[in-house]
Design an enzyme around this catalytic site. Structure first.
Site, mmCIF file in Angstrom:
data_model
loop_
_atom_site.group_PDB
_atom_site.id
_atom_site.type_symbol
_atom_site.label_atom_id
_atom_site.label_comp_id
_atom_site.label_asym_id
_atom_site.label_seq_id
_atom_site.Cartn_x
_atom_site.Cartn_y
_atom_site.Cartn_z
ATOM 1 N N ASN A 1 -3.652 6.665 -0.670
ATOM 2 C CA ASN A 1 -3.126 6.785 0.687
ATOM 3 C C ASN A 1 -2.247 8.022 0.871
ATOM 4 O OD1 ASN A 1 -4.500 4.615 1.654
ATOM 5 N ND2 ASN A 1 -2.810 3.157 1.447
ATOM 6 N N SER B 1 0.826 -1.213 0.000
ATOM 7 C CA SER B 1 0.000 0.000 0.000
ATOM 8 C C SER B 1 0.858 1.260 0.000
ATOM 9 C CB SER B 1 -0.889 0.078 1.236
ATOM 10 O OG SER B 1 -1.133 -1.135 1.824
ATOM 11 N N HIS C 1 -2.336 -2.789 -5.936
ATOM 12 C CA HIS C 1 -2.794 -2.398 -4.604
ATOM 13 C C HIS C 1 -4.307 -2.557 -4.510
ATOM 14 C CE1 HIS C 1 -3.463 0.939 -1.430
ATOM 15 N NE2 HIS C 1 -3.459 -0.257 -0.889
ATOM 16 N N GLU D 1 -5.382 -0.029 -7.509
ATOM 17 C CA GLU D 1 -4.333 0.875 -7.983
ATOM 18 C C GLU D 1 -3.243 -0.004 -8.606
ATOM 19 O OE1 GLU D 1 -4.089 4.892 -5.219
ATOM 20 O OE2 GLU D 1 -3.175 3.089 -4.427
#
Ligand code: 3H9
Length: 667
Positions: free
Chosen positions: A479, A408, A429, A441
């Site tokens: 993130n 991540s 991800h 992702e």
């Protein structure tokens, strides 16, 4: 210009065919062609009946969404459909693929409908912030009843041909290959039958109980959206004794109101954004893909198990590897349990579960990955561990295998460098729960080969994900932006806001939860150094006390046995302690400041990500936040929302609090 509509005579049946790839959207030229073809059939005394069908992969998939927001071009879709229904000779819709939106409305305007068994029928306009605006809200309940009409238009999901037949929406189901011949035969059979069944002349029976139940059952799903309420009002109008003409006038008024609003603009933006996201800059769309016939997953924890389910559900065999037998058994058990929960909810049949489980090979033997076409590493976030795994994969896996990490945050280039084939390494991800969340992702490393990236993007579609390409940057797109929000939320707490106030600003905005509710759900201990003697902020103070969130029934909130949250006096005391300890001056924080410091900062970070080339386009960022974090769909995602708020307002809000503003926001 040649018309996309052609007519073909089969004896006394006129077959009207649309050929408008890719999805036979009802653009102006299609509407013009349809209107002319119907007029031709009506005028020709040699024509006894008409059939409308489409070439290509589908019956009309709706109005042409690209035309929305541009000046209207005659004839309008409602007028074309009215002309079809008013024809004095039977018109039969021959449906294959997906008859959606305006396409479904064309079919409802026809006197009869026959469909291939694989066809689906639906009115998905609500997903575009709209409602069926070509008579659909008035004809559908008149044919299929109020309850089904509510379900179809309110939720927007298509139904199968079999269900449509049971509801009286389809008169006959036929084979895929014989659709045209069967439609012609059907048309000939009913050519002389009178009166013609016209939906507008039917009556829909009011069902106030169904309406009330539908509103109540879906209150949460519809929260914040304008279109569902307008849709329901139209369906009610169809069954309240109003005439058809009054009903369509009301429908038009509601449709135009929605069309002119920001929600529909946002949802239409998202429709195209999701499709655009699949396109990779600088890579030819027809690049040869690597075949993915067998997938390996390393790690049978929550992530690995969820990831595996995506492939199993799509019929792709998975070998899942763990280090310990009990972890492997637990992981396999969770996969089965998740599938069985879907059976209990009626979403899967038991034999589908068995078929999926049959494709799963659990093993402790790492070398079982040797023949996999794609291996996804899903172990915990530790660079050394990941490098070691990729080194092993490098020596083990067959040439051409794609090696993916589900990291991540970590640097995919550094992971790739631990192999002798960095061109085959990519980030995948997934978002938790990986079998449910739509977002993927796909992280493009510096050396990731074009065909590797293209293969993974195509595979994402096969397993039902919405994939977005991200560059290598800490936290990738989602993130990295989230971090800004969490950082500011923590500072706001110290400066005088409460977790409740900050969370409420986010849920009022339309997020499923705020920063602290999210921390409690994910685990306050995530990323914690686990040294209770080293406490440097409020979060660590909570973690050190065992307030790890919902799982320990205490985090930023207190939880009862039903996971209902209440504000925590203990947390308030901890916050006070930290305010004193850090000598932070207290003040009243306005909700607007929370918006500026937690939402505008995310927009700012998104703009920086774009400037650095870590996202391909602003709309990709919107796709990430909507599909991965529950950003409210009706605002179109952070970047679209910022453009609606106005970049100058966002910039002013950021400057007020001293943030360095991304250049692209100033343009
Ligand atoms: C409506 O009908 C309003 C009326 O009630 C009232 C009017 C007065 N228009 O999804 P895909 C493009 S509202 C224009 O990747 P799939 C799409 O952008 C409409 N373009 O294929 C893409 O282009 P590109 C209600 C459209 O096989 C390409 O077609 N209808 C439209 O995965 C392929 O699309 C809907 O909301 C359109 N209507 O899925 C249905 N539809 O290649 C919307 C698609 O340049 N469409 N495109 O990226 C769908 O749900 C899916 O496209 C469908 C096919 C299931 C049909």
């Amino acid at each position: 210009m040649t018309s996309p509509i052609r007519t073909e005579r089969h004896g006394d049946v006129l077959v009207i065919v649309s050929n408008t790839p890719p999805v036979n959207a009802l653009s102006a030229t299609v509407r013009q062609g349809l209107a002319a073809a119907i007029a031709e059939g009506v005028a020709d005394p040699g024509v006894a009946a008409m059939v409308i069908r489409c070439d290509g992969r589908t019956f009309f998939a709706g109005a042409d969404i690209k035309e929305f927001g541009t000046p209207p071009v005659e004839p309008s879709l409602p007028s074309v459909i009215d002309a079809i229904e008013a024809a004095d000779k039977p018109v039969v819709a021959a449906i294959h693929g997906t008859a959606l939106g305006g396409g479904c409305e064309v079919a409802l305007g026809c006197h009869y409908r026959i469909a291939a068994s694989s066809a689906k029928i639906g009115t998905p306009e609500v997903k575009l912030g709209l409602l069926p605006g070509a008579g659909g809200t008035q004809r559908l309940p008149r044919i299929a009843g109020v309850k089904l009409a509510l379900e179809m238009t309110g939720k927007g999901d298509p139904i199968t041909a079999a269900r449509a037949r049971d509801a009286g929406l389809i008169d006959m189901i036929v084979g895929q290959d014989s659709l045209e011949a069967d439609a012609i035969a059907f048309a000939r059979d009913i050519a002389a039958k009178r009166p013609l069944p016209r939906a507008s002349q039917k009556t829909a029976t009011a069902d106030p109980d169904a309406v009330a139940a539908f509103r109540k059952d879906n209150a949460r799903r519809f929260r914040g959206f304008d279109a569902p309420a307008a849709t329901i009002a139209c369906i009610e109008k169809a069954s309240d004794g109003s005439s058809f003409a009054e009903g369509v006038a009301f429908e038009r008024q509601q449709f135009l109101k929605l069309m002119g609003g920001t929600q529909s603009a946002a949802q239409r933006h998202l429709f195209f954004a999701e499709r655009q996201a699949a396109k990779i800059d600088g890579i030819a769309p027809n690049i040869a893909l690597r075949p993915i016939r067998h997938v390996g997953v390393i790690g049978a924890g929550t992530m690995g198990g969820g990831i595996s389910m995506n492939f199993l559900s799509a019929g792709i065999p998975v070998t899942i590897v763990e280090m310990q037998q009990d972890a492997l058994d637990r992981g396999t058990g969770v996969i089965r349990k998740n599938y069985e929960a879907s059976v209990a909810k009626g979403r899967l049949k038991p034999d589908q579960v068995e078929a999926a489980m049959h494709l799963l090979t659990p093993t402790l033997d790492f070398s079982a990955l040797a023949d996999c076409d794609l291996v996804i590493e899903a172990v915990y976030e530790n660079m050394d561990v990941k490098k070691e795994i990729f080194g092993r994969l490098d020596t083990l896996c067959k040439s051409g295998a794609i090696l993916a990490s589900n990291t991540s945050y970590l640097d995919v280039d550094e992971i790739a460098a631990s192999t002798g084939r960095p061109q085959d390494v990519v980030g995948m991800h997934f978002f938790s729960p990986a079998n449910v969340m739509k977002l993927l992702e796909v992280v493009r490393g510096e050396k990731t080969a074009d065909d590797v990236l293209a293969t993974v993007m195509a595979l994402a579609k096969t397993i039902g994900k919405v994939a977005v390409v991200a560059g290598v940057t800490f936290g990738f797109i989602g993130n990295r932006m989230l971090r800004q929000r969490q950082t500011e939320a923590a500072k706001l707490l110290l400066e005088g806001a409460s977790p409740e106030q900050i969370d409420k600003v986010h849920t009022d905005f339309g997020m499923p939860m705020g920063p602290f509710q999210m921390a409690d759900l994910a685990g306050v201990d995530i990323g914690w150094h686990r040294d209770p003697t080293r406490i440097e902020n409020i979060r660590e103070a909570l973690a050190a006390e065992g307030r790890w969130g919902q799982k320990t029934k205490a985090g930023f909130y207190d939880y009862d046995d039903t996971r209902k949250a209440t504000p925590s006096p203990r947390v308030a005391a901890i916050i006070d302690e930290w305010r004193a300890k850090t000598a932070t001056p207290q003040r009243t924080i306005t909700d607007q400041e929370i918006v500026e410091r937690t939402l505008y900062t995310m927009v700012n970070e998104g703009a920086l990500i774009l400037e650095e080339g870590k996202a391909q386009r602003a709309s990709d960022i919107d796709v990430v936040w909507i599909n991965g974090y529950g950003w409210p769909v009706y605002t179109g995602g952070p970047m679209f929302w910022a453009s609606m708020v106005g970049h100058s307002t966002v910039v002013a809000g950021l400057e007020k609090h001293g943030f360095a503003v991304a250049n692209s926001l100033r343009k």
